[in-house]
Design a protein around this motif. Structure first.
Motif, PDB file in Angstrom:
ATOM      1  N   ARG A 288     -12.851  -8.155  25.455  1.00  0.00           N
ATOM      2  CA  ARG A 288     -11.799  -8.980  26.041  1.00  0.00           C
ATOM      3  C   ARG A 288     -10.803  -9.435  24.979  1.00  0.00           C
ATOM      4  O   ARG A 288      -9.597  -9.496  25.228  1.00  0.00           O
ATOM      5  N   GLN A 289     -11.310  -9.739  23.775  1.00  0.00           N
ATOM      6  CA  GLN A 289     -10.424 -10.156  22.692  1.00  0.00           C
ATOM      7  C   GLN A 289      -9.499  -9.017  22.284  1.00  0.00           C
ATOM      8  O   GLN A 289      -8.299  -9.227  22.074  1.00  0.00           O
ATOM      9  N   ASN A 290     -10.031  -7.805  22.187  1.00  0.00           N
ATOM     10  CA  ASN A 290      -9.207  -6.645  21.852  1.00  0.00           C
ATOM     11  C   ASN A 290      -8.171  -6.372  22.941  1.00  0.00           C
ATOM     12  O   ASN A 290      -7.023  -6.014  22.655  1.00  0.00           O
ATOM     13  N   SER A 291      -8.576  -6.551  24.210  1.00  0.00           N
ATOM     14  CA  SER A 291      -7.650  -6.351  25.320  1.00  0.00           C
ATOM     15  C   SER A 291      -6.522  -7.379  25.281  1.00  0.00           C
ATOM     16  O   SER A 291      -5.346  -7.046  25.503  1.00  0.00           O
ATOM     17  N   ASP A 292      -6.861  -8.634  24.990  1.00  0.00           N
ATOM     18  CA  ASP A 292      -5.849  -9.686  24.902  1.00  0.00           C
ATOM     19  C   ASP A 292      -4.876  -9.402  23.763  1.00  0.00           C
ATOM     20  O   ASP A 292      -3.654  -9.590  23.910  1.00  0.00           O
ATOM     21  N   LEU A 293      -5.402  -8.952  22.638  1.00  0.00           N
ATOM     22  CA  LEU A 293      -4.552  -8.633  21.494  1.00  0.00           C
ATOM     23  C   LEU A 293      -3.612  -7.472  21.827  1.00  0.00           C
ATOM     24  O   LEU A 293      -2.428  -7.492  21.459  1.00  0.00           O
ATOM     25  N   LEU A 294      -4.129  -6.477  22.542  1.00  0.00           N
ATOM     26  CA  LEU A 294      -3.312  -5.332  22.925  1.00  0.00           C
ATOM     27  C   LEU A 294      -2.184  -5.766  23.867  1.00  0.00           C
ATOM     28  O   LEU A 294      -1.050  -5.290  23.749  1.00  0.00           O
TER      29      LEU A 294
ATOM     30  N   SER B 270      -6.294 -17.996  18.470  1.00  0.00           N
ATOM     31  CA  SER B 270      -5.238 -17.337  17.693  1.00  0.00           C
ATOM     32  C   SER B 270      -4.334 -16.498  18.598  1.00  0.00           C
ATOM     33  O   SER B 270      -3.110 -16.464  18.412  1.00  0.00           O
ATOM     34  N   THR B 271      -4.930 -15.820  19.588  1.00  0.00           N
ATOM     35  CA  THR B 271      -4.123 -15.019  20.513  1.00  0.00           C
ATOM     36  C   THR B 271      -3.277 -15.917  21.402  1.00  0.00           C
ATOM     37  O   THR B 271      -2.109 -15.612  21.682  1.00  0.00           O
ATOM     38  N   ILE B 272      -3.843 -17.045  21.844  1.00  0.00           N
ATOM     39  CA  ILE B 272      -3.082 -18.006  22.644  1.00  0.00           C
ATOM     40  C   ILE B 272      -1.886 -18.527  21.854  1.00  0.00           C
ATOM     41  O   ILE B 272      -0.765 -18.617  22.368  1.00  0.00           O
ATOM     42  N   THR B 273      -2.123 -18.834  20.571  1.00  0.00           N
ATOM     43  CA  THR B 273      -1.035 -19.303  19.710  1.00  0.00           C
ATOM     44  C   THR B 273       0.045 -18.236  19.564  1.00  0.00           C
ATOM     45  O   THR B 273       1.249 -18.532  19.597  1.00  0.00           O
ATOM     46  N   SER B 274      -0.366 -16.964  19.428  1.00  0.00           N
ATOM     47  CA  SER B 274       0.593 -15.866  19.303  1.00  0.00           C
ATOM     48  C   SER B 274       1.453 -15.739  20.560  1.00  0.00           C
ATOM     49  O   SER B 274       2.669 -15.552  20.477  1.00  0.00           O
TER      50      SER B 274
ATOM     51  N   ASP C 123       2.461 -14.821  32.180  1.00  0.00           N
ATOM     52  CA  ASP C 123       1.536 -14.121  33.067  1.00  0.00           C
ATOM     53  C   ASP C 123       0.470 -13.381  32.254  1.00  0.00           C
ATOM     54  O   ASP C 123      -0.693 -13.342  32.619  1.00  0.00           O
ATOM     55  N   GLY C 124       0.886 -12.783  31.137  1.00  0.00           N
ATOM     56  CA  GLY C 124      -0.083 -12.142  30.257  1.00  0.00           C
ATOM     57  C   GLY C 124      -1.043 -13.152  29.645  1.00  0.00           C
ATOM     58  O   GLY C 124      -2.210 -12.854  29.401  1.00  0.00           O
ATOM     59  N   LEU C 125      -0.554 -14.378  29.454  1.00  0.00           N
ATOM     60  CA  LEU C 125      -1.391 -15.418  28.870  1.00  0.00           C
ATOM     61  C   LEU C 125      -2.461 -15.912  29.847  1.00  0.00           C
ATOM     62  O   LEU C 125      -3.565 -16.277  29.454  1.00  0.00           O
ATOM     63  N   ILE C 126      -2.131 -15.861  31.143  1.00  0.00           N
ATOM     64  CA  ILE C 126      -3.082 -16.393  32.134  1.00  0.00           C
ATOM     65  C   ILE C 126      -3.774 -15.281  32.918  1.00  0.00           C
ATOM     66  O   ILE C 126      -4.208 -15.475  34.052  1.00  0.00           O
TER      67      ILE C 126
END
Length: 318
Positions: free
Chosen positions: A252-258, A4-8, A69-72
Motif C-alpha cells: 500500500r505504501q508503494n502504491s501511494d508513492l506511485l 511522509s506521503t501525506i506531507t508530499s 482525491d488521490g490523498l483520500i
C-alpha cells in the motif's frame, strides 16, 4: 498512507494552489501591459494571450481536487467530473499554443523551410480538431458514468471509450510533438543564420525574437508532452498495481508513492505549459517594445538605410 506521503501530497496541493495564483497574476499583468502599451487589445494575438493563462488557472484549479482525491484513496466519479473542465482548459491551451506559434512563426518557416509550410499549416488545423475530439470523449465519459452507470452495468463500455480517448490524446500529442520539432529546427536554423550575416543580407529583428522565444516555447511544450506520457504510463501502472485495502502495508505504501509521483508528473506537465505561456507572452512584450521604442528593425544592414525600411509583414495588428 504513511505521514511522509501525506506531507508530499499536501506540498503538491499547496504548489498547485500557488500556480493558480501565479497564472491569475500573469493574466492581470498581460491585460495591464496590453492596455498601457496602446496595443490592439482585441487582436487575435492579444486575445490568445489573455485566454491562455485563464485556461491555465482552470487546469491547476481542477487539479487540486484530483490530488486530494488521490490523498483520500480515490473516487472515479470525482475523476470523471473534474476531468471535463480540466480537459477543456488543457485542450484550449494546446490549441492556443499551436495557433499562436504558427501565427508568429509561419514567416520564419516560409523563409527557412518553405517546403514544410503547407504541411505545418495543415498539421496545425488537424491538431486543433483532434484536440477537441479528446474533450468530447471526456465529456462522454462523465455523462455515462454519472447517469448510466449507477450499478456498473456499462463499465466495459466506459473502459472502451476511455481507451479510445487515450489514443486520440496520444495522436494529438504526436502531432504536437511533430510541430514542435519542425518549428524548433526552423527557429534554430534561423538564429544560426543570423550570426553569419553581412551587410548584404538583412534580417528583420522581429523574426529573430520570434525564433528565440519560439525555441523556448517549443522546448517547454515538448517537455510537457514528455511528462504527459510518463504520467499516462504511471497512471496505468498505478491502477493495475493497486493492492487495495487487503494488501500488505508495504504494498500500500508503494502504491501511494506511485500515485504521488503520477500526480507530480501531471502537475509538472502543467507547469511546463505555464512556461510555454511565459515564453509566448515575453515574445509579444519584446516585439511591442521594439515597435514603440523604434529600435532599428534590421540586423546586417547599413545604419543609414534602416530608416527607410518598412516593418515586415510579420507585424500582425489585425
Amino acid at each position: 498512507m504513511d505521514s511522509s506521503t501525506i506531507t508530499s501530497f499536501r506540498i503538491l496541493t499547496a504548489y498547485t494552489a500557488f500556480m493558480v495564483v501565479v497564472c491569475t497574476a500573469m493574466t492581470l499583468l498581460f491585460i495591464i501591459f496590453a492596455l498601457s502599451s496602446g496595443d490592439n487589445f482585441v487582436s487575435p494575438i492579444s486575445v490568445m494571450l489573455v485566454v491562455f493563462p485563464c485556461a491555465l488557472v482552470g487546469i491547476f484549479a481542477c487539479e487540486i481536487p484530483l490530488i486530494l482525491d488521490g490523498l483520500i484513496m480515490g473516487n472515479m466519479a470525482v475523476v470523471y467530473q473534474t476531468s471535463v473542465p480540466q480537459s477543456f482548459c488543457l485542450n484550449t491551451t494546446m490549441m492556443l499554443y499551436l495557433q499562436y506559434s504558427w501565427l508568429r512563426g509561419k514567416y520564419v518557416v516560409e523563409r527557412i523551410r518553405p517546403g514544410s509550410f503547407k504541411f505545418l499549416q495543415v498539421l496545425v488545423l488537424a491538431s486543433s480538431f483532434i484536440i477537441y475530439i479528446h474533450f468530447l470523449g471526456e465529456l462522454s465519459l462523465a455523462i455515462l458514468d454519472s447517469f448510466f452507470n449507477s450499478n456498473g452495468t456499462i463499465q466495459d463500455t466506459i473502459d472502451t471509450i476511455d481507451n479510445i480517448n487515450d489514443g486520440v490524446f496520444a495522436i494529438a500529442g504526436i502531432a504536437s510533438l511533430t510541430f514542435d520539432v519542425m518549428m524548433l529546427t526552423a527557429f534554430i536554423k534561423f538564429v544560426r543564420n543570423s550570426t553569419r550575416i553581412d551587410a548584404g543580407h538583412a534580417i528583420d529583428t522581429h523574426f529573430l525574437l520570434v525564433a528565440k522565444y519560439g525555441s523556448c516555447a517549443c522546448i517547454a511544450a515538448s517537455s510537457s508532452l514528455a511528462l504527459f506520457f510518463v504520467g499516462a504510463v504511471l497512471t496505468t501502472t498505478a491502477a493495475s498495481a493497486d493492492p487495495g485495502m487487503e494488501g500488505s502495508p508495504a504494498d500500500r505504501q508503494n502504491s501511494d508513492l506511485l500515485r504521488f509521483v503520477t500526480e507530480a508528473c501531471w502537475v509538472g506537465a502543467y507547469t511546463c505549459l505555464a512556461a510555454v505561456y511565459t515564453a509566448l507572452a515575453l515574445m509579444k512584450v519584446r516585439i511591442t517594445r521594439l515597435e514603440t521604442t523604434r529600435v532599428p528593425l534590421i540586423i546586417g544592414q547599413p545604419v543609414d538605410d534602416r530608416a527607410s525600411v518598412r516593418p515586415s509583414k510579420f507585424i500582425d495588428k489585425k
